[in-house]
Design a protein around this motif. Structure first.
Motif, PDB file in Angstrom:
ATOM      1  N   SER A  71      42.757 -42.398  19.175  1.00  0.00           N
ATOM      2  CA  SER A  71      42.747 -41.214  18.027  1.00  0.00           C
ATOM      3  C   SER A  71      43.634 -40.059  18.460  1.00  0.00           C
ATOM      4  CB  SER A  71      41.287 -40.580  17.814  1.00  0.00           C
ATOM      5  OG  SER A  71      40.573 -41.714  17.158  1.00  0.00           O
ATOM      6  N   LEU A  72      43.569 -39.394  20.020  1.00  0.00           N
ATOM      7  CA  LEU A  72      44.305 -38.331  20.236  1.00  0.00           C
ATOM      8  C   LEU A  72      45.739 -38.732  20.328  1.00  0.00           C
ATOM      9  CD1 LEU A  72      41.849 -36.841  23.066  1.00  0.00           C
ATOM     10  CD2 LEU A  72      42.208 -35.982  20.800  1.00  0.00           C
ATOM     11  N   GLY A  73      45.971 -39.979  20.611  1.00  0.00           N
ATOM     12  CA  GLY A  73      47.409 -40.611  20.874  1.00  0.00           C
ATOM     13  C   GLY A  73      47.952 -40.344  19.500  1.00  0.00           C
ATOM     14  N   ARG A  74      47.174 -40.761  18.470  1.00  0.00           N
ATOM     15  CA  ARG A  74      47.904 -40.653  16.957  1.00  0.00           C
ATOM     16  C   ARG A  74      48.089 -39.197  16.457  1.00  0.00           C
ATOM     17  NH1 ARG A  74      43.437 -44.972  14.692  1.00  0.00           N
ATOM     18  NH2 ARG A  74      44.330 -46.689  15.520  1.00  0.00           N
ATOM     19  N   TYR A  75      46.985 -38.504  16.795  1.00  0.00           N
ATOM     20  CA  TYR A  75      47.195 -37.020  16.451  1.00  0.00           C
ATOM     21  C   TYR A  75      48.349 -36.486  17.103  1.00  0.00           C
ATOM     22  CZ  TYR A  75      42.482 -37.377  14.558  1.00  0.00           C
ATOM     23  OH  TYR A  75      41.434 -37.852  13.697  1.00  0.00           O
ATOM     24  N   LEU A  76      48.491 -36.667  18.315  1.00  0.00           N
ATOM     25  CA  LEU A  76      49.544 -36.231  19.068  1.00  0.00           C
ATOM     26  C   LEU A  76      50.892 -36.503  18.322  1.00  0.00           C
ATOM     27  CD1 LEU A  76      50.685 -34.237  21.399  1.00  0.00           C
ATOM     28  CD2 LEU A  76      50.565 -36.371  22.911  1.00  0.00           C
ATOM     29  N   SER A  77      51.060 -37.843  18.188  1.00  0.00           N
ATOM     30  CA  SER A  77      52.312 -38.340  17.717  1.00  0.00           C
ATOM     31  C   SER A  77      52.657 -37.641  16.267  1.00  0.00           C
ATOM     32  CB  SER A  77      52.136 -39.969  17.266  1.00  0.00           C
ATOM     33  OG  SER A  77      51.947 -40.383  18.467  1.00  0.00           O
ATOM     34  N   ILE A  78      51.541 -37.578  15.417  1.00  0.00           N
ATOM     35  CA  ILE A  78      51.712 -36.874  14.034  1.00  0.00           C
ATOM     36  C   ILE A  78      52.030 -35.436  14.504  1.00  0.00           C
ATOM     37  CG2 ILE A  78      50.400 -35.999  11.913  1.00  0.00           C
ATOM     38  CD1 ILE A  78      48.594 -38.351  12.278  1.00  0.00           C
ATOM     39  N   ALA A  79      51.427 -34.513  15.263  1.00  0.00           N
ATOM     40  CA  ALA A  79      51.894 -33.221  15.695  1.00  0.00           C
ATOM     41  C   ALA A  79      53.297 -33.007  15.985  1.00  0.00           C
ATOM     42  CB  ALA A  79      50.849 -32.805  16.735  1.00  0.00           C
ATOM     43  N   ILE A  85      60.233 -32.269  12.009  1.00  0.00           N
ATOM     44  CA  ILE A  85      60.344 -32.056  10.838  1.00  0.00           C
ATOM     45  C   ILE A  85      60.624 -30.520  10.408  1.00  0.00           C
ATOM     46  CG2 ILE A  85      59.447 -32.077   8.405  1.00  0.00           C
ATOM     47  CD1 ILE A  85      58.391 -34.927   9.117  1.00  0.00           C
ATOM     48  N   LEU A  86      59.495 -29.528  10.937  1.00  0.00           N
ATOM     49  CA  LEU A  86      59.513 -28.236  10.609  1.00  0.00           C
ATOM     50  C   LEU A  86      60.890 -27.635  11.432  1.00  0.00           C
ATOM     51  CD1 LEU A  86      55.902 -27.411  10.903  1.00  0.00           C
ATOM     52  CD2 LEU A  86      57.131 -27.484   8.859  1.00  0.00           C
ATOM     53  N   GLY A  87      61.131 -27.968  12.549  1.00  0.00           N
ATOM     54  CA  GLY A  87      62.276 -27.796  13.269  1.00  0.00           C
ATOM     55  C   GLY A  87      63.622 -27.850  12.601  1.00  0.00           C
ATOM     56  N   VAL A  88      63.660 -29.070  11.993  1.00  0.00           N
ATOM     57  CA  VAL A  88      64.981 -29.295  11.284  1.00  0.00           C
ATOM     58  C   VAL A  88      64.992 -28.451   9.863  1.00  0.00           C
ATOM     59  CG1 VAL A  88      65.974 -31.081   9.823  1.00  0.00           C
ATOM     60  CG2 VAL A  88      65.182 -31.786  12.167  1.00  0.00           C
ATOM     61  N   SER A  89      63.935 -28.448   9.275  1.00  0.00           N
ATOM     62  CA  SER A  89      63.636 -27.611   8.203  1.00  0.00           C
ATOM     63  C   SER A  89      63.969 -26.295   8.278  1.00  0.00           C
ATOM     64  CB  SER A  89      62.244 -27.853   7.399  1.00  0.00           C
ATOM     65  OG  SER A  89      62.076 -26.826   6.456  1.00  0.00           O
TER      66      SER A  89
END
Length: 111
Positions: A71-79, A85-89
């Motif tokens: 679960s923590l791996g998934r959350y890290l990937s999403i983060a 995405i925010l950087g490109v934005s």
């Protein structure tokens, strides 16, 4: 690995077994202490042996740990994806703001 019946005749077998096991596995005194605490955590009846219920508790904790890790791996990937995405934005917004704030010049013919 120490067989479960190695110290079965000794009434103090739990402490003896755990200390011998800790010395075989651990490299330092601190690791031995941590390992002893971990082994004592699962030996709920203090008999020096792990019965089926205690072994089941070990397996349950292992499965919970693996599930949490996944679960923590998934959350890290999403983060990480969200940060990208925010950087490109942010770069796109800065570029747009730069273009919108350029000076406009009007020619003599009104164009």
């Amino acid at each position: 690995i120490i067989p479960m019946d190695t110290f079965k005749d000794d009434p103090n077998s739990n402490a003896l077994r755990l200390s011998v096991l800790a010395k075989r596995i651990a490299k330092s005194d601190d690791e031995q202490t941590k390992l002893n605490k971990l082994l004592n955590k699962y030996d709920s009846n203090d008999d020096g042996m792990f019965n089926a219920e205690e072994f089941g508790n070990i397996i349950e904790d292992l499965m919970k740990t693996k599930k949490t890790k996944k679960s923590l791996g998934r959350y890290l990937s999403i983060a990480v994806a969200l940060i990208a995405i925010l950087g490109v934005s942010n770069i796109g917004t800065a570029f747009l703001a730069d273009n919108l704030t350029k000076e406009f010049r009007v020619n003599n013919d009104g164009k």
